[in-house]
Motif scaffolding. Structure first.
Motif, PDB file in Angstrom:
ATOM      1  N   GLN A 313       0.832  -1.212   0.000  1.00  0.00           N
ATOM      2  CA  GLN A 313       0.000   0.000   0.000  1.00  0.00           C
ATOM      3  C   GLN A 313       0.862   1.255   0.000  1.00  0.00           C
ATOM      4  O   GLN A 313       0.571   2.218  -0.711  1.00  0.00           O
ATOM      5  N   CYS A 314       1.920   1.248   0.801  1.00  0.00           N
ATOM      6  CA  CYS A 314       2.793   2.426   0.858  1.00  0.00           C
ATOM      7  C   CYS A 314       3.556   2.620  -0.453  1.00  0.00           C
ATOM      8  O   CYS A 314       3.661   3.730  -0.970  1.00  0.00           O
ATOM      9  N   PHE A 315       4.077   1.515  -1.015  1.00  0.00           N
ATOM     10  CA  PHE A 315       4.813   1.632  -2.274  1.00  0.00           C
ATOM     11  C   PHE A 315       3.920   2.128  -3.405  1.00  0.00           C
ATOM     12  O   PHE A 315       4.398   2.796  -4.332  1.00  0.00           O
ATOM     13  N   GLN A 316       2.634   1.801  -3.340  1.00  0.00           N
ATOM     14  CA  GLN A 316       1.735   2.284  -4.390  1.00  0.00           C
ATOM     15  C   GLN A 316       1.755   3.805  -4.477  1.00  0.00           C
ATOM     16  O   GLN A 316       1.643   4.383  -5.554  1.00  0.00           O
ATOM     17  N   GLN A 317       1.934   4.471  -3.331  1.00  0.00           N
ATOM     18  CA  GLN A 317       1.862   5.936  -3.306  1.00  0.00           C
ATOM     19  C   GLN A 317       3.217   6.631  -3.318  1.00  0.00           C
ATOM     20  O   GLN A 317       3.358   7.695  -3.915  1.00  0.00           O
ATOM     21  N   ILE A 318       4.232   6.048  -2.661  1.00  0.00           N
ATOM     22  CA  ILE A 318       5.512   6.771  -2.584  1.00  0.00           C
ATOM     23  C   ILE A 318       6.291   6.705  -3.896  1.00  0.00           C
ATOM     24  O   ILE A 318       7.347   7.328  -4.011  1.00  0.00           O
ATOM     25  N   THR A 319       5.757   5.973  -4.870  1.00  0.00           N
ATOM     26  CA  THR A 319       6.326   6.044  -6.219  1.00  0.00           C
ATOM     27  C   THR A 319       5.807   7.264  -6.977  1.00  0.00           C
ATOM     28  O   THR A 319       6.170   7.465  -8.143  1.00  0.00           O
ATOM     29  N   GLY A 320       4.933   8.055  -6.334  1.00  0.00           N
ATOM     30  CA  GLY A 320       4.577   9.371  -6.866  1.00  0.00           C
ATOM     31  C   GLY A 320       3.387   9.446  -7.787  1.00  0.00           C
ATOM     32  O   GLY A 320       3.218  10.441  -8.490  1.00  0.00           O
ATOM     33  N   ILE A 321       2.500   8.430  -7.753  1.00  0.00           N
ATOM     34  CA  ILE A 321       1.387   8.453  -8.698  1.00  0.00           C
ATOM     35  C   ILE A 321       0.459   9.638  -8.458  1.00  0.00           C
ATOM     36  O   ILE A 321      -0.019  10.274  -9.411  1.00  0.00           O
ATOM     37  N   ASP A 322       0.180   9.969  -7.194  1.00  0.00           N
ATOM     38  CA  ASP A 322      -0.726  11.093  -6.932  1.00  0.00           C
ATOM     39  C   ASP A 322      -0.095  12.434  -7.304  1.00  0.00           C
ATOM     40  O   ASP A 322      -0.796  13.367  -7.691  1.00  0.00           O
ATOM     41  N   ALA A 323       1.229  12.534  -7.173  1.00  0.00           N
ATOM     42  CA  ALA A 323       1.900  13.758  -7.630  1.00  0.00           C
ATOM     43  C   ALA A 323       1.733  13.897  -9.138  1.00  0.00           C
ATOM     44  O   ALA A 323       1.463  14.986  -9.659  1.00  0.00           O
ATOM     45  N   THR A 324       1.862  12.773  -9.857  1.00  0.00           N
ATOM     46  CA  THR A 324       1.717  12.796 -11.314  1.00  0.00           C
ATOM     47  C   THR A 324       0.306  13.199 -11.718  1.00  0.00           C
ATOM     48  O   THR A 324       0.113  13.948 -12.683  1.00  0.00           O
ATOM     49  N   VAL A 325      -0.689  12.700 -10.966  1.00  0.00           N
ATOM     50  CA  VAL A 325      -2.083  12.954 -11.341  1.00  0.00           C
ATOM     51  C   VAL A 325      -2.569  14.318 -10.842  1.00  0.00           C
ATOM     52  O   VAL A 325      -3.165  15.089 -11.593  1.00  0.00           O
ATOM     53  N   TYR A 326      -2.318  14.620  -9.552  1.00  0.00           N
ATOM     54  CA  TYR A 326      -2.767  15.904  -8.995  1.00  0.00           C
ATOM     55  C   TYR A 326      -2.111  17.082  -9.716  1.00  0.00           C
ATOM     56  O   TYR A 326      -2.756  18.101  -9.995  1.00  0.00           O
ATOM     57  N   TYR A 327      -0.821  16.966  -9.987  1.00  0.00           N
ATOM     58  CA  TYR A 327      -0.059  18.108 -10.490  1.00  0.00           C
ATOM     59  C   TYR A 327       0.337  17.959 -11.957  1.00  0.00           C
ATOM     60  O   TYR A 327       1.309  18.559 -12.403  1.00  0.00           O
ATOM     61  N   SER A 328      -0.413  17.149 -12.701  1.00  0.00           N
ATOM     62  CA  SER A 328      -0.084  16.993 -14.120  1.00  0.00           C
ATOM     63  C   SER A 328      -0.087  18.329 -14.875  1.00  0.00           C
ATOM     64  O   SER A 328       0.772  18.532 -15.754  1.00  0.00           O
ATOM     65  N   PRO A 329      -1.008  19.281 -14.586  1.00  0.00           N
ATOM     66  CA  PRO A 329      -0.903  20.585 -15.275  1.00  0.00           C
ATOM     67  C   PRO A 329       0.417  21.294 -14.991  1.00  0.00           C
ATOM     68  O   PRO A 329       1.030  21.872 -15.900  1.00  0.00           O
ATOM     69  N   GLU A 330       0.882  21.250 -13.726  1.00  0.00           N
ATOM     70  CA  GLU A 330       2.160  21.883 -13.381  1.00  0.00           C
ATOM     71  C   GLU A 330       3.326  21.185 -14.072  1.00  0.00           C
ATOM     72  O   GLU A 330       4.287  21.831 -14.520  1.00  0.00           O
TER      73      GLU A 330
END
Length: 529
Positions: A313-330
C-alpha cells in the motif's frame, strides 16, 4: 417402436433370434435412453441459466460497492484543474494550495481507521452508506465555501467519507466474490478510481470556460452525483456472508452464498470454510483478545501479512502516482505547455490512458496472477519515471520535451494501472484472516492515504527546491526498490480461497523464495488444518 435384433427362425419365420425377454442383453429399445438424455440436457440448461444469473448478480454487487471509489478518483482528477481557479478566486498561496490538495488524503486515514471498526460493528454494507453520506456533506460545504477556511472544512469531511469508502469496498467485494473471479472483481474499486479521475479531468475541461468564481464550484459539486447512486445500491447488494457468519447469522450467510455461487453443491463447503475461519463452530480455539492488541503484537504469520499488505500500500503511493495525477498541469507547464486549455486537454489524455489500461489488468489478473503484473508494473514505472526526470532536466521546453513529458506521464500511469494500482487493493483484501480483515485492511488503507497526502503536500515545495526532474528521479529510485519488495515479500494468491491464503502465510516457505508457495503446499495445510 419395434425391437432390434429380430431375425429368421429355423422354420423360416421371423422371430427374436433366441433372445430371452427380461434378460440382460445388448438389444434395447431404441428410445430407451431418450428420457435420461433429455433430463441431463435440462439440468445442464438450468445450471447454465443459474451460472449466468449468479455472475450478473455478483458483477452488480461489485459495481455498486465500487461507487464510493469514484469519489476519490473524481476528487484527484478535478482538483488538478479546479485548484488553478480556486487560486485565482480565493487568492490562496502555494503552501495553501499544497495543503488543500493533500489534506484530503491525510484526513482520509481517520475514515479508514474508523471504517475498520464500523464495518465490524454495523456491517460492510452500511459502512459504504455512511461513507456516501459523510462525503456528500463535505462536498456540499466545498461548493458554497466563501473562503479558504470553509473550503478546508469541506475537504476534511470529504476526506473522512473517502477514507471509509476506500477501505471497505475491496474488503466487501473480496468476501462476496467466487475464488475464480475474485482478483478481477476486487480490482473494480481501482477501475472506478480511474473512471473518477477521467471524469474529473473532463469536468475541468468542460467548465473551464465559466467565470473563475463559479467554475470550480460546479466542478466540485458534480462529485456529489456518484454518492446519490449508492443510496439505490443499498436496496440491491447483500451483506457480506463472512460478516454475517461472525454475527452468528449463519442462515442469512447461506442465503447470500446461494446467490453468489454458481454451483449450489459448493455452498455448504464454502460456508464450512468460513465457519472454521471465523471460529464459530470450534468453541473458540483462538485466544480471546482484542483485534487491536493482536495487530500490535502480531504472530509471525500475521507479521508477514502486515509487512506485505502495509508495504505494498505504501509503495503504491511513494512512487509518486498522486503527484503525477494531482499536479499533471504543473508538470506539463514545466515541460513547456503554457495555455490553460491545452494543459487541461493534456490531463484528459492522462485520464484516458489510466482508465484504458486498468481494463488490461482486469482481464489478466486472474489469468497471469498478481505477481507477474506487479513485476511488469513496477519495472515499467521505474523506466517512465526516469524518462520523465531526464526529459524535464535536459530536454528543455521545446516540442520534443513536451512530447516526451506527455509520453512519460501517460506511460507511468499506464504501467501503474496494469499492476500495482489494482493489485495493491486485491492483495490487501485477500491476505488477512477473517476476524482481522476489516481492521488490518483499514491499516493498509491508512498507510496508503498517509503516503498519498505526504507526497501531495510536499511535491511542489520539493520540486522548487531540487527541480521537477530531481523529484521524479527520486520517485524512479523508490519504484526500483518496490521491484525488490515484490520479489521478497509478495506471494502469489491467484486461484486460492481466502482461507487457503491465510494458511499460506503460516508456512515458513513464505520466506526466502521470492514469496512463492505452491498450491499443493497450501492444500496440504488445509487438510492438516
Amino acid at each position: 417402436m419395434g425391437l432390434v435384433g429380430v431375425g429368421e427362425t429355423g422354420n423360416g419365420e421371423m422371430g427374436l433370434s433366441s433372445v430371452a425377454l427380461g434378460t440382460k442383453n445388448k438389444y434395447k429399445r431404441m428410445d430407451s435412453q431418450l428420457p435420461d438424455e433429455d433430463e441431463d440436457a435440462s439440468q445442464h440448461q438450468l445450471q447454465e441459466k443459474r451460472s449466468k444469473k449468479t455472475r450478473k448478480y455478483v458483477l452488480a454487487c461489485a459495481i455498486f460497492a465500487s461507487l464510493n471509489s469514484v469519489l476519490l478518483g473524481y476528487d484527484v482528477g478535478v482538483m488538478s484543474g479546479a485548484i488553478i481557479f480556486i487560486q485565482e478566486d480565493l487568492k490562496i498561496t502555494e503552501v495553501q494550495e499544497e495543503v488543500l490538495v493533500g489534506i484530503l488524503s491525510i484526513v482520509s486515514l481517520f475514515g479508514s481507521l474508523a471504517g475498520g471498526k464500523t464495518s465490524d460493528m454495523i456491517g460492510r454494507k452500511w459502512t459504504m452508506a455512511l461513507a456516501a453520506v459523510v462525503f456528500q456533506a463535505g462536498a456540499g460545504v466545498m461548493v458554497f465555501a466563501p473562503s479558504f477556511e470553509i473550503l478546508m472544512v469541506g475537504r476534511l469531511l470529504a476526506g473522512i467519507g473517502i477514507g471509509f469508502g476506500v477501505m471497505i469496498a475491496p474488503v466487501y467485494i473480496a468476501e462476496i466474490s467466487p475464488t475464480i473471479a475474485r482478483g478481477s472483481l476486487t480490482s473494480f474499486p481501482e477501475i472506478f478510481i480511474n473512471l473518477g479521475i477521467l471524469l474529473g479531468y473532463v469536468s475541468n475541461y468542460a467548465f473551464s470556460g465559466l467565470p473563475a468564481h463559479i467554475n470550480w464550484r460546479i466542478m466540485l459539486g458534480v462529485g456529489i452525483l456518484p454518492s446519490v447512486f449508492i443510496g439505490f445500491a443499498l436496496f440491491i447488494i447483500p451483506e457480506s456472508p463472512r460478516w454475517l457468519v461472525i454475527q452468528n447469522r449463519v442462515d442469512e450467510a447461506r442465503s447470500v452464498l446461494l446467490k453468489t455461487n454458481e454451483n449450489e453443491s459448493e455452498v455448504e463447503d464454502r460456508l464450512n470454510e468460513i465457519l472454521v475461519a471465523a471460529d464459530t463452530s470450534s468453541g473458540g480455539k483462538y485466544e480471546e483478545k482484542s483485534v487491536t492488541r493482536e495487530l500490535l503484537s502480531p504472530s509471525p504469520a500475521l507479521r508477514r501479512m502486515l509487512i506485505t499488505g502495509f508495504g505494498i500500500q505504501c509503495f503504491q503511493q511513494i512512487t509518486g502516482i498522486d503527484a503525477t495525477v494531482y499536479y499533471s498541469p504543473e508538470i506539463f507547464r514545466e515541460a513547456g505547455i503554457e495555455d490553460k486549455t491545452n494543459l487541461l486537454a493534456a490531463t484528459v489524455a492522462v485520464g484516458v490512458t489510466k482508465t484504458v489500461f486498468i481494463m488490461v489488468a482486469i482481464l489478466l489478473i486472474d489469468k497471469l496472477g498478481r505477481k507477474p503484473l506487479l513485476y511488469v508494473s513496477t519495472i515499467g514505472m521505474t523506466a517512465c519515471l526516469f524518462s520523465l526526470a531526464f526529459t524535464l532536466t535536459f530536454l528543455g521546453k521545446g516540442q520534443i520535451g513536451i512530447a516526451m513529458a506527455i509520453l512519460s506521464v501517460c506511460g507511468n500511469v499506464a504501467f501503474f494501472s496494469v499492476g500495482i494500482g489494482p493489485v495493491c487493493w486485491v492483495l490487501t483484501s485477500e491476505i488477512f484472516p477473517l476476524r482481522l480483515r476489516a481492521q488490518a485492511g483499514a491499516l493498509g488503507a491508512v498507510g496508503n492515504r498517509v503516503c498519498s497526502g505526504l507526497v501531495a503536500m510536499s511535491f511542489l515545495s520539493v520540486s522548487n527546491a531540487i527541480s521537477f526532474g530531481g523529484t521524479f528521479l527520486i520517485f524512479s529510485v523508490v519504484s526500483a526498490v518496490s521491484v525488490a519488495f515484490v520479489y521478497i515479500f509478495v506471494p502469489e494468491t491467484k486461484g486460492k480461497s481466502l482461507e487457503q491464503i491465510e494458511l499460506l502465510f503460516q508456512t515458513e516457505q513464505w520466506q526466502g523464495e521470492g514469496g512463492q508457495v505452491e498450491l499443493g503446499d497450501v492444500e496440504h495445510l488445509v487438510q492438516k488444518g
